[in-house]
Design a protein around this motif. Structure first.
Motif, mmCIF file in Angstrom:
data_model
loop_
_atom_site.group_PDB
_atom_site.id
_atom_site.type_symbol
_atom_site.label_atom_id
_atom_site.label_comp_id
_atom_site.label_asym_id
_atom_site.label_seq_id
_atom_site.Cartn_x
_atom_site.Cartn_y
_atom_site.Cartn_z
ATOM 1 N N VAL A 1 0.871 -1.180 0.000
ATOM 2 C CA VAL A 1 0.000 0.000 0.000
ATOM 3 C C VAL A 1 0.907 1.228 0.000
ATOM 4 C CG1 VAL A 1 -1.832 1.250 1.180
ATOM 5 C CG2 VAL A 1 -1.783 -1.258 1.255
ATOM 6 N N VAL A 2 0.744 2.084 -0.998
ATOM 7 C CA VAL A 2 1.670 3.196 -1.243
ATOM 8 C C VAL A 2 0.945 4.536 -1.180
ATOM 9 C CG1 VAL A 2 3.261 4.215 -2.939
ATOM 10 C CG2 VAL A 2 3.108 1.724 -2.694
ATOM 11 N N THR A 3 1.566 5.504 -0.519
ATOM 12 C CA THR A 3 1.080 6.888 -0.517
ATOM 13 C C THR A 3 2.120 7.773 -1.188
ATOM 14 O OG1 THR A 3 -0.166 6.574 1.536
ATOM 15 C CG2 THR A 3 0.319 8.833 0.904
ATOM 16 N N ILE A 4 1.680 8.647 -2.071
ATOM 17 C CA ILE A 4 2.592 9.566 -2.780
ATOM 18 C C ILE A 4 2.528 10.939 -2.115
ATOM 19 C CG2 ILE A 4 3.111 10.689 -4.987
ATOM 20 C CD1 ILE A 4 1.935 8.256 -6.390
ATOM 21 N N MET A 5 3.693 11.464 -1.737
ATOM 22 C CA MET A 5 3.784 12.771 -1.076
ATOM 23 C C MET A 5 4.771 13.670 -1.810
ATOM 24 S SD MET A 5 3.919 11.864 2.967
ATOM 25 C CE MET A 5 2.620 10.987 3.804
ATOM 26 N N GLY A 6 4.750 14.940 -1.450
ATOM 27 C CA GLY A 6 5.711 15.862 -2.055
ATOM 28 C C GLY A 6 5.257 17.297 -1.963
ATOM 29 N N HIS A 7 6.171 18.200 -2.278
ATOM 30 C CA HIS A 7 5.888 19.635 -2.269
ATOM 31 C C HIS A 7 4.901 19.974 -3.390
ATOM 32 C CE1 HIS A 7 6.845 23.810 -1.238
ATOM 33 N NE2 HIS A 7 6.906 24.075 -2.529
ATOM 34 N N VAL A 8 4.091 21.001 -3.177
ATOM 35 C CA VAL A 8 3.124 21.422 -4.180
ATOM 36 C C VAL A 8 3.836 21.774 -5.491
ATOM 37 C CG1 VAL A 8 3.160 23.862 -3.460
ATOM 38 C CG2 VAL A 8 1.127 22.934 -4.590
ATOM 39 N N ASP A 9 3.243 21.400 -6.603
ATOM 40 C CA ASP A 9 3.770 21.677 -7.943
ATOM 41 C C ASP A 9 5.027 20.882 -8.307
ATOM 42 O OD1 ASP A 9 1.745 23.483 -8.457
ATOM 43 O OD2 ASP A 9 2.871 25.190 -7.685
ATOM 44 N N HIS A 10 5.354 19.880 -7.528
ATOM 45 C CA HIS A 10 6.512 19.054 -7.882
ATOM 46 C C HIS A 10 6.119 17.856 -8.745
ATOM 47 C CE1 HIS A 10 9.980 20.395 -5.031
ATOM 48 N NE2 HIS A 10 9.375 21.412 -5.609
ATOM 49 N N GLY A 11 4.828 17.755 -9.073
ATOM 50 C CA GLY A 11 4.392 16.738 -10.025
ATOM 51 C C GLY A 11 3.717 15.518 -9.415
ATOM 52 N N LYS A 12 3.260 15.644 -8.178
ATOM 53 C CA LYS A 12 2.615 14.510 -7.508
ATOM 54 C C LYS A 12 1.343 14.085 -8.245
ATOM 55 C CE LYS A 12 0.361 15.188 -3.654
ATOM 56 N NZ LYS A 12 0.012 15.426 -2.247
ATOM 57 N N THR A 13 0.503 15.055 -8.581
ATOM 58 C CA THR A 13 -0.758 14.743 -9.274
ATOM 59 C C THR A 13 -0.493 14.162 -10.657
ATOM 60 O OG1 THR A 13 -1.878 16.518 -8.081
ATOM 61 C CG2 THR A 13 -2.964 15.692 -10.054
ATOM 62 N N THR A 14 0.508 14.698 -11.358
ATOM 63 C CA THR A 14 0.836 14.182 -12.691
ATOM 64 C C THR A 14 1.345 12.756 -12.611
ATOM 65 O OG1 THR A 14 1.422 16.440 -13.348
ATOM 66 C CG2 THR A 14 2.120 14.677 -14.808
ATOM 67 N N LEU A 15 2.126 12.438 -11.566
ATOM 68 C CA LEU A 15 2.609 11.068 -11.395
ATOM 69 C C LEU A 15 1.431 10.122 -11.133
ATOM 70 C CD1 LEU A 15 4.784 8.940 -11.123
ATOM 71 C CD2 LEU A 15 5.114 9.652 -8.743
ATOM 72 N N ILE A 16 0.538 10.528 -10.265
ATOM 73 C CA ILE A 16 -0.653 9.713 -9.996
ATOM 74 C C ILE A 16 -1.437 9.511 -11.289
ATOM 75 C CG2 ILE A 16 -2.905 9.695 -8.820
ATOM 76 C CD1 ILE A 16 -1.529 11.205 -6.505
#
Length: 607
Positions: A114-129
């Motif tokens: 089970v994986v959660t993706i985190m990161g700074h805003v605008d670093h591409g988290k949504t695009t990776l998802i």
């Protein structure tokens, strides 16, 4: 009571219903044990629940069918209907939410990570998802996924990975604060053209506090002029050292936008999962956590559940936090109906008796009665819960009682330089048999996220020369999180060491006394500027600290050096009165400036 018997009683009207249930009352005494809802009570003693609800409403009490009644309310209902009552202690099963989810002795089936993706805003988290899901969330469309349930699965070479969508690291930690440790791996997204940012550091600290391994995805490598080595160097300063530099952190260079390196990242997740030896027991009853929940206009209470162990079947009865339901239908992110859900599978279910909270535990039971009573016990336990928060006074008390102390700290300071100095000073404290852990250290005011992390990590928040808003203070009080204010490092380290030795002195906190407005200004050669003030709220106290604001900006933090009413010295001047004052700093105030008077006062603790 079975449905058939219930229908037979209802055909006899209210009298038949009452007669059947009254037979459970012996010699005019209602005997019960453990928590009981209003619905259960009314059925057992044979009275219409609607009449009881109306009676409570007339008293100004909001009670529903699923409300777990206190002993006093049970007594009130019984006496109102000419019944005596007696509570018997029963050997009730333990709170299902406290039971272990995994058991190495019986868990032998491999399960997806089970994986959660985190990161700074605008670093591409949504695009990776978006890329992983092969959908177009970033462009505002839904693509192949038709059911937004807050979680989804991806198959890689026949092996599955479960991804959980959270709004950010605060939501991740808020779930953990409710006892839900749902994530096996955190993928930290860092932009190659921007490097490590404050939210990156916060995500690292939140993942570490949860003891979850981190995989780094260095994103946007398709951009010209990016320096990946610099990003790795920045990450190393926060304890994330890549394998080629002699560390143990997996790092992958990707472009989520162009789908470069994403497959290798997914393979890396599976490799780490294999090393973690993630196991479950598919034969057991389903247990897991709520990912998200809401009230749907068409479907009623709806929740996304992550099955963490066991298998969830259509027809199972569930206790979900304080609520319960029968699983009549469950669907995945593609809106496909499932008959069974294996470990690490996210599903959406409807028909719950109420809306649970993200992070609530659920468990499957054989009968509706078992599920309903388990939920009622959880609700009853929540009402009586008086969990102690972390505080230095409590830690000092534990040491005095012979316990081995552990202090978790979250430090917020005015500058990054102060952060480093505080961290260095704290790390020098050595008290045999004790442990001090800095969960998070950063510059900036104390915020809601800090309180969430402190609550989940049982930590004390240190506010060093920074503000704490009233809303944050209220949240901390509600969550029983202690915030301690300091502006001298020595005082901070002295208190921490004293707590570890069980010898902590009085506890102080900032108190705002009042506000005043500058109405006139005078000059005197021997004292400088004299302020003519009008106290608009609370009071001013002689020699108190003040914050001077001009418009919305705080421009000076200083002290009152004198306070006078007419020509006489005053200890304090209250709201609605005028006064004269001087301040310690040589500063030119202006008419209209506002003074906020404050000070440090001893507070009583419950430690």
């Amino acid at each position: 009571m079975s449905d058939k018997r219930h229908r037979r009683d209802m055909r006899g009207g209210k009298a038949g219903f009452a007669k059947k249930n009254r037979s459970e009352v012996e010699n005019g005494v209602f005997v019960y044990s453990g928590p009981i809802t209003l619905d259960q009570l009314c059925k057992r003693i044979g009275i219409p629940a609607v009449d009881v609800i109306k009676g409570f409403l007339m008293q100004g009490k909001m009670i529903s069918l699923n409300t777990v009644l206190s002993d006093e309310l049970i007594a009130e209902v019984c006496l109102e209907h000419d019944l005596d009552f007696r509570k018997e202690e029963a050997g009730l099963p333990d709170d299902f939410t406290k039971a272990k989810i995994f058991d190495k002795e019986r868990d032998h089936d491999e399960r997806p990570p089970v994986v959660t993706i985190m990161g700074h805003v605008d670093h591409g988290k949504t695009t990776l998802i978006d890329t992983i899901r092969h959908s177009t969330i970033a462009a505002g469309e839904h693509g192949g996924i038709t059911q937004e349930i807050g979680a989804y699965q991806k198959a890689i070479n026949g092996r599955k990975i479960t991804f959980i969508d959270t709004p950010g690291h605060e939501a991740f930690t808020a779930m953990r604060a409710r006892g839900a440790s749902v994530t096996d791996i955190v993928v930290l997204v860092v932009a190659a053209d921007d490097g490590v940012k404050p939210q990156t550091v916060e995500a690292i600290d939140h993942a570490r506090a949860a003891k979850v391994p981190i995989i780094v995805a260095i994103n946007k490598i398709d951009k010209p002029g990016v320096n990946v080595e610099k990003v790795k160097s920045e990450l190393s300063s926060h304890g994330l050292l890549c394998e080629e530099w002699g560390g143990d952190t997996l790092m992958y260079e990707i472009s989520a936008k162009k789908n470069q390196g994403v497959d290798k990242l997914l393979e890396g997740i599976l490799e780490l999962a294999e090393l973690l030896e993630l196991r479950a027991n598919a034969e057991g009853p389903a247990v897991g956590s709520v990912i998200e929940a809401r009230l749907d206009k068409k479907e009623g209470s709806k929740a996304t559940l992550l099955v963490q162990n066991g298998t969830l079947h259509v027809g199972d009865y569930l206790a979900v936090g304080e609520y319960y339901c029968k699983v009549r239908k469950m669907v995945n992110e593609y809106d496909n109906v499932l008959k069974d859900a294996l470990p690490s599978t996210p599903v959406a279910v409807t028909g719950l008796s109420g809306v649970p909270v993200a992070g609530d535990r659920f468990m499957a039971f054989k009968t509706e009665k078992e599920a309903r009573e388990a939920a009622a016990r959880k609700a009853h336990a929540s009402i009586g819960s008086n969990e102690r928060g972390a505080s230095l006074a409590d830690i000092a008390s534990d040491v005095a009682s012979g316990e081995t102390p552990l202090i978790n700290l979250i430090v917020k300071a005015d500058t990054q330089g102060s952060c480093e100095a505080i961290k260095s000073s704290l790390e020098k404290i050595e008290v045999p048999g004790t442990k001090l852990q800095i969960i998070h250290c950063a510059s900036g005011d104390v915020n809601q996220g800090d309180i969430v992390l402190a609550h989940a990590s049982h930590a004390v928040v240190i506010a060093f020369s920074v503000k704490v808003s009233s809303s944050v203070k209220d949240d901390a009080k509600q969550k029983k999180v202690e915030i301690r204010d300091y502006n001298i490092i020595y005082h901070l380290t002295e208190d921490i060491e004293a707590a570890l030795r069980g010898k902590l002195g009085p506890v102080y906190e900032e108190v705002v006394y009042g506000h005043a407005e500058v109405r006139s200004l005078f000059k005197a050669s021997h004292v400088g500027q004299i302020l003519g003030l009008y106290v608009t709220e609370g009071k001013l106290k002689s020699n108190c600290s003040i914050r001077l604001s001009r418009g919305k900006e705080m421009i000076l933090d200083t002290k009152l050096t004198s306070l006078k009413r007419f020509k006489d010295d005053a200890k304090e001047v209250v709201q609605g009165f005028e006064c004269g004052a001087t301040i310690a700093d040589k500063f030119n105030c202006e008419i209209g400036d506002v003074l906020e008077a404050y000070g440090q006062e001893e507070v009583k603790t419950n430690g």
